[in-house]
Design a protein around this motif. Sequence first.
Motif, short mmCIF file in Angstrom:
data_model
loop_
_atom_site.label_atom_id
_atom_site.label_comp_id
_atom_site.label_asym_id
_atom_site.label_seq_id
_atom_site.Cartn_x
_atom_site.Cartn_y
_atom_site.Cartn_z
N GLU A 28 0.83 -1.20 0.00
CA GLU A 28 0.00 0.00 0.00
C GLU A 28 0.87 1.26 0.00
OE1 GLU A 28 -3.47 0.09 -0.24
OE2 GLU A 28 -3.07 -2.02 -0.73
N LEU A 29 2.00 1.21 0.69
CA LEU A 29 2.91 2.36 0.69
C LEU A 29 3.56 2.53 -0.68
CD1 LEU A 29 4.59 1.96 4.19
CD2 LEU A 29 3.02 3.78 3.46
N THR A 30 3.85 1.41 -1.36
CA THR A 30 4.39 1.50 -2.72
C THR A 30 3.38 2.18 -3.64
OG1 THR A 30 5.74 -0.49 -2.44
CG2 THR A 30 5.22 0.16 -4.69
N LYS A 31 2.12 1.80 -3.50
CA LYS A 31 1.07 2.42 -4.31
C LYS A 31 0.98 3.91 -4.03
CE LYS A 31 -2.90 0.28 -4.24
NZ LYS A 31 -4.27 -0.16 -3.83
N ARG A 32 1.08 4.27 -2.76
CA ARG A 32 0.98 5.68 -2.37
C ARG A 32 2.14 6.49 -2.94
NH1 ARG A 32 2.86 9.23 1.32
NH2 ARG A 32 1.39 10.77 2.15
N GLN A 33 3.33 5.89 -2.94
CA GLN A 33 4.52 6.61 -3.38
C GLN A 33 4.43 6.99 -4.86
OE1 GLN A 33 6.70 7.80 -1.40
NE2 GLN A 33 8.00 8.71 -2.99
N TYR A 34 3.74 6.17 -5.66
CA TYR A 34 3.61 6.48 -7.08
C TYR A 34 2.73 7.70 -7.33
CZ TYR A 34 6.23 2.88 -9.50
OH TYR A 34 7.25 2.13 -10.02
N GLY A 35 1.90 8.05 -6.39
CA GLY A 35 1.07 9.24 -6.55
C GLY A 35 1.48 10.38 -5.66
N ALA A 36 2.63 10.23 -5.02
CA ALA A 36 3.07 11.25 -4.04
C ALA A 36 3.69 12.45 -4.75
CB ALA A 36 4.08 10.63 -3.08
N PRO A 37 3.68 13.63 -4.12
CA PRO A 37 4.36 14.81 -4.69
C PRO A 37 5.85 14.56 -4.90
CG PRO A 37 2.96 15.40 -2.83
CD PRO A 37 3.02 13.92 -2.84
N LYS A 38 6.46 15.28 -5.83
CA LYS A 38 7.87 15.08 -6.14
C LYS A 38 8.77 15.35 -4.95
CE LYS A 38 7.70 15.85 -11.14
NZ LYS A 38 8.21 16.66 -12.28
N GLU A 39 8.35 16.28 -4.09
CA GLU A 39 9.19 16.63 -2.95
C GLU A 39 9.07 15.61 -1.81
OE1 GLU A 39 5.33 19.04 -2.59
OE2 GLU A 39 6.74 18.40 -4.17
N SER A 40 8.17 14.62 -1.97
CA SER A 40 7.98 13.61 -0.93
C SER A 40 9.22 12.73 -0.80
CB SER A 40 6.77 12.74 -1.28
OG SER A 40 6.62 11.69 -0.35
N ILE A 41 9.60 12.45 0.44
CA ILE A 41 10.76 11.60 0.72
C ILE A 41 10.25 10.31 1.38
CG2 ILE A 41 12.91 11.35 2.03
CD1 ILE A 41 13.11 14.41 1.98
N SER A 42 10.64 9.17 0.82
CA SER A 42 10.19 7.90 1.38
C SER A 42 11.39 7.02 1.72
CB SER A 42 9.29 7.17 0.38
OG SER A 42 8.98 5.88 0.88
N LEU A 43 11.40 6.55 2.95
CA LEU A 43 12.35 5.53 3.38
C LEU A 43 11.61 4.23 3.68
CD1 LEU A 43 14.68 7.62 5.73
CD2 LEU A 43 14.86 7.24 3.26
N ALA A 44 10.47 4.07 3.07
CA ALA A 44 9.60 2.94 3.39
C ALA A 44 9.83 1.73 2.49
CB ALA A 44 8.12 3.37 3.29
N GLU A 45 10.11 1.98 1.19
CA GLU A 45 10.16 0.86 0.25
C GLU A 45 11.38 -0.02 0.47
OE1 GLU A 45 7.86 4.13 -1.67
OE2 GLU A 45 9.88 4.00 -0.85
N GLY A 46 11.19 -1.29 0.18
CA GLY A 46 12.32 -2.23 0.17
C GLY A 46 12.81 -2.44 -1.24
#
Length: 443
Positions: A28-46
């Motif tokens: 679900e976090l992977t799905k969210r990251q694809y629609g996230a703003p460009k400035e969004s920072i994610s350390l969630a994905e493996g």
Amino acid sequence: MANMGFGIDYSQFMSVHASRRRPALTRELTKRQYGAPKESISLAEGMPNEVTFPFQSINIVMKDGSSLDIQGQQLNTALQYIPSQGYPSLLKKIRDFTLQIHNPPNWQDRDVVMTNGSQDGISKALEMLVEDGDPVLVQNPLYAGTEIILKPFKPNLIGIEQDDDGIIPKKLIEALEGCKAYTEEGGGKMPKVIYLNPTASNPTGVTMSLRRRQEIYQICCKYNILILEDDAYYFLHFLDEQPVSFLSLDVEGRVLRFDSMSKVLSSGLRLAWLTGPRPLVNNIELHIQSSMLHSSTLSQVILDNLLSSWGFNGLLAHFAYVRRYYKARRDFTVASMEKHLKHLCEWNVPSGGMFVWIKVHGVADVYDMLMTRGLKKNITFVPGHAFMADPTKACQYIRASFSKATLKQIDRAMYLLGELIKEEHVLLRRKLDGLDDEHSILR
């Protein structure tokens, strides 16, 4: 799991295992990251870092001389994990394409999910809907790949007889009324699902008319049945007009439709998609999350690029070329059968697909003839048993493919099949006369 758009509580159709599925937080976090703003920072994905991948670019040269170039960020994406539902850019195109082709009612209450070929989608749908021992309605004969999906469930396969227009409504009603009476006596339960292959059916080559589809749909509404519309040959028909799909008729939200690029673009790319009511599609997406994470990203990016290059009209033009190619092969095959099998067999001219369904006269069961004596002649056909709801019964039918062999090979195979059937007739006559030595009979 009710759906306000359709008013159906889909939980009544779910198997116990399917009803227990829950989203994977990481997916679900992977799905969210694809629609996230460009400035969004994610350390969630493996996800692995793309810089470690050894691929610089992928160039696909088309037969018309054009090319598809996949490089840079798009290549990074093509080699990476994506949301389980599919590559977002392709999903949008597939939704638009499905809406343009089928224009189903209540589109806002449906969705699509990419699957690893139609077989994957059909498998996951049946696992979602079927419990051990359930009655399942199928057209008879049916696509053998569906039977092998169902087999571990030990279902009560209820085969519905077909005519030149597909499954017979009267036979379907009779089967459902029989189930209803048995259920009311406390001896069983009603079927929840019917599997249909309505366009250029495998193995018969039959295409349902619009009127027949409307009749079948109304029966399914009356008896609360979900329709699995497996339409791998939808764009491989030989008719003057494109058939109307069950999805197009689906005002109640009863259709799960399976589309595939395997027959018209490439079978090895494993590109297919499933369309249906959102709650059912969502549950299949959860299954994908737990099984393969998502279908091949690279294949999806290739199709996305191709659709961007060709557009829908270009894709449909390619489908038209494929239909012309197979129609010419069908015509040659039927002419060869007229030459070599006339009076030995009967058949209907297939309205699409890749197969002709042949009934052999004077041979109650073709299995040994094909699998023993036929193989010795170096010809291979599929005995009809493989496609029957009850494969243990004697079967007079043969499925022959006209898709891959050369025209010369097809003609030779039909000639040898004719010789094989004549020899079988001799063998059977001599056995009736009390002579059992096959070698002496055919010497």
